[in-house]
Scaffold this active site. Structure first.
Site, short mmCIF file in Angstrom:
data_model
loop_
_atom_site.label_atom_id
_atom_site.label_comp_id
_atom_site.label_asym_id
_atom_site.label_seq_id
_atom_site.Cartn_x
_atom_site.Cartn_y
_atom_site.Cartn_z
N CYS A 116 62.79 28.19 68.01
CA CYS A 116 62.75 29.19 66.93
C CYS A 116 62.36 30.58 67.42
O CYS A 116 62.57 31.57 66.74
CB CYS A 116 61.79 28.75 65.83
SG CYS A 116 62.23 27.17 65.14
N HIS A 256 59.68 34.75 61.67
CA HIS A 256 60.51 33.55 61.62
C HIS A 256 60.22 32.84 60.30
O HIS A 256 59.07 32.67 59.92
CB HIS A 256 60.17 32.64 62.81
CG HIS A 256 60.73 31.27 62.67
ND1 HIS A 256 62.06 31.06 62.37
CD2 HIS A 256 60.16 30.05 62.75
CE1 HIS A 256 62.27 29.75 62.29
NE2 HIS A 256 61.14 29.13 62.50
N ASN A 286 64.66 27.17 56.92
CA ASN A 286 64.36 27.52 58.32
C ASN A 286 65.65 27.42 59.14
O ASN A 286 66.20 26.32 59.28
CB ASN A 286 63.28 26.54 58.82
CG ASN A 286 62.90 26.74 60.27
OD1 ASN A 286 63.61 27.42 61.03
ND2 ASN A 286 61.80 26.14 60.68
#
Ligand SMILES: CC(C)(COP(=O)(O)OP(=O)(O)OC[C@H]1O[C@@H](n2cnc3c(N)ncnc32)[C@H](O)[C@@H]1OP(=O)(O)O)[C@@H](O)C(=O)NCCC(=O)NCCS
Length: 333
Positions: A116, A256, A286
């Protein structure tokens, strides 16, 4: 006037798949509820890539938009760095597939693997090549098809993830703008709290997953949550300190997008109000390394960031990895 070799973002682009997976659809797949998902994560729906579409096609759309936004042609790109945890192939790499798709024949292409945090690792890598004058125009493309690596029988993970792609073109920018300070970090010793096996699996990988299906994401959610909540605030503060600015000087933090509660915890630590923490989590879930460039592109399209604004992008995830970068926005509206 002397030429600046400061690196900054000169173009952005993104794409999300059309298909939506809502909380009420997930209620029919696992024992969960819309109320639980919203309260514990902030997510209402995620986008899901069509099963007939390879990831590189979606990545190429975001890449093309970013190159157009920079006012360049694919042939102007000297380097392509791609990030993903869900590549179509291990080889050719996603970056090479994008190179072929967009016909960026003059580029070198390679992938960076930092889950990520991939976009920030790629940004820091690209910045070096610009500032040491090796390359002029660099495309970073972060694309994820997490729906292909999600176990839709595991309620602890399947409510979290979605698909999408974001891209940025880096070039030289005016002095006083661009990338001011970046920190990237890795804690390999803690990597087993978030895993996605590929060609090798150990006993723990098998035990942690349903029905021996190993090529899916597994996560110790509360461990990752604690790590993410702590590191996000800390690393944002560190990049600001490096440049000698305070949180009052920051127009937006662009994190993020993992869980709204992580963003709220970090906002509390930084003493910054939630309206300066950008989030699209509600509608995307996500999307790993794609989440930050997708957010930046949305903010640019909505006119939320103006030339001269300072923003901090911040990420954390598998590896474990983390990173933040303080940018002074260089683009005109
Ligand atoms: C995954 C996450 C949402 C779980 O939320 P949480 O509040 O920590 O929940 P817990 O894991 O403590 O589980 C609490 C209970 O809810 C249950 N639960 C988990 N997922 C659920 C779901 N989708 N629906 C309903 N109940 C659920 C658990 O089974 C547990 O029940 P139990 O107490 O009977 O065992 C949260 O830990 C998280 O977001 N972690 C970080 C994830 C992340 O950011 N990952 C990517 C980093 S890049």
């Amino acid at each position: 006037m002397t030429q600046s070799y400061k690196a900054g973002i000169i173009g952005v682009g993104s794409v999300l798949p059309e298909k939506r997976l809502t909380n009420s659809q997930l209620e029919c797949m696992v024992e969960t509820s819309d109320e639980w998902i919203i309260k514990r994560t902030g997510i209402k729906e995620r986008r899901i890539i069509d099963e007939t579409v390879p990831l590189y096609k979606m990545a190429a759309i975001a890449a093309t938009r970013a190159i157009e936004d920079a006012g360049l042609q694919p042939s102007d790109i000297d380097l392509i760095i791609a990030t993903t945890v869900t590549p179509d192939y291990i080889t050719p790499s996603l970056s090479c597939l994008v190179q072929k798709e967009i016909e960026a024949a003059n580029a070198v292409a390679f992938d960076v693997s930092a889950a990520c945090t991939g976009f920030i690792f790629a940004l820091q890598t690209a910045r070096q090549f610009i500032e040491n004058r090796t390359y002029k125009n660099i495309l970073i493309v972060s694309a994820e098809a997490l729906s292909r690596a999600t176990d839709y029988k595991d309620r602890k993970t399947c409510v979290l993830f979605g698909d999408g792609a974001g891209a940025a073109v880096l070039g030289t920018v005016e002095d006083g703008t661009g990338i001011e300070s970046t920190i990237i970090g890795s804690i390999g010793s803690k990597g087993d709290v978030l895993t996605l096996p590929f060609l090798y699996t150990n006993q723990a990988d098998i035990q942690n997953r349903n029905e021996g299906k190993t090529q899916v994401i597994w996560m110790d959610g509360s461990e990752v949550f604690t790590f993410a909540s702590r590191i996000m605030g800390k690393v944002c503060q560190n990049v600001a300190d490096n440049v000698g600015v305070t949180m009052d000087d920051i127009a937006y933090i662009v994190p993020h997008q993992a869980n709204m509660r992580i963003l709220q915890n970090a906002a509390k630590r930084l003493n910054i109000s939630m309206d300066r923490i950008y989030s699209n989590l509600e509608n995307t879930g996500n999307i790993s390394s794609a989440s930050i460039p997708v957010c930046i592109d949305e903010m640019h399209s909505k006119g939320l960031i103006k030339k001269g604004d300072k923003i901090i992008i911040v990420g954390f995830g598998g590896g474990l990895t983390y990173g933040a970068s303080l940018l002074t926005w260089s683009k005109d509206d």
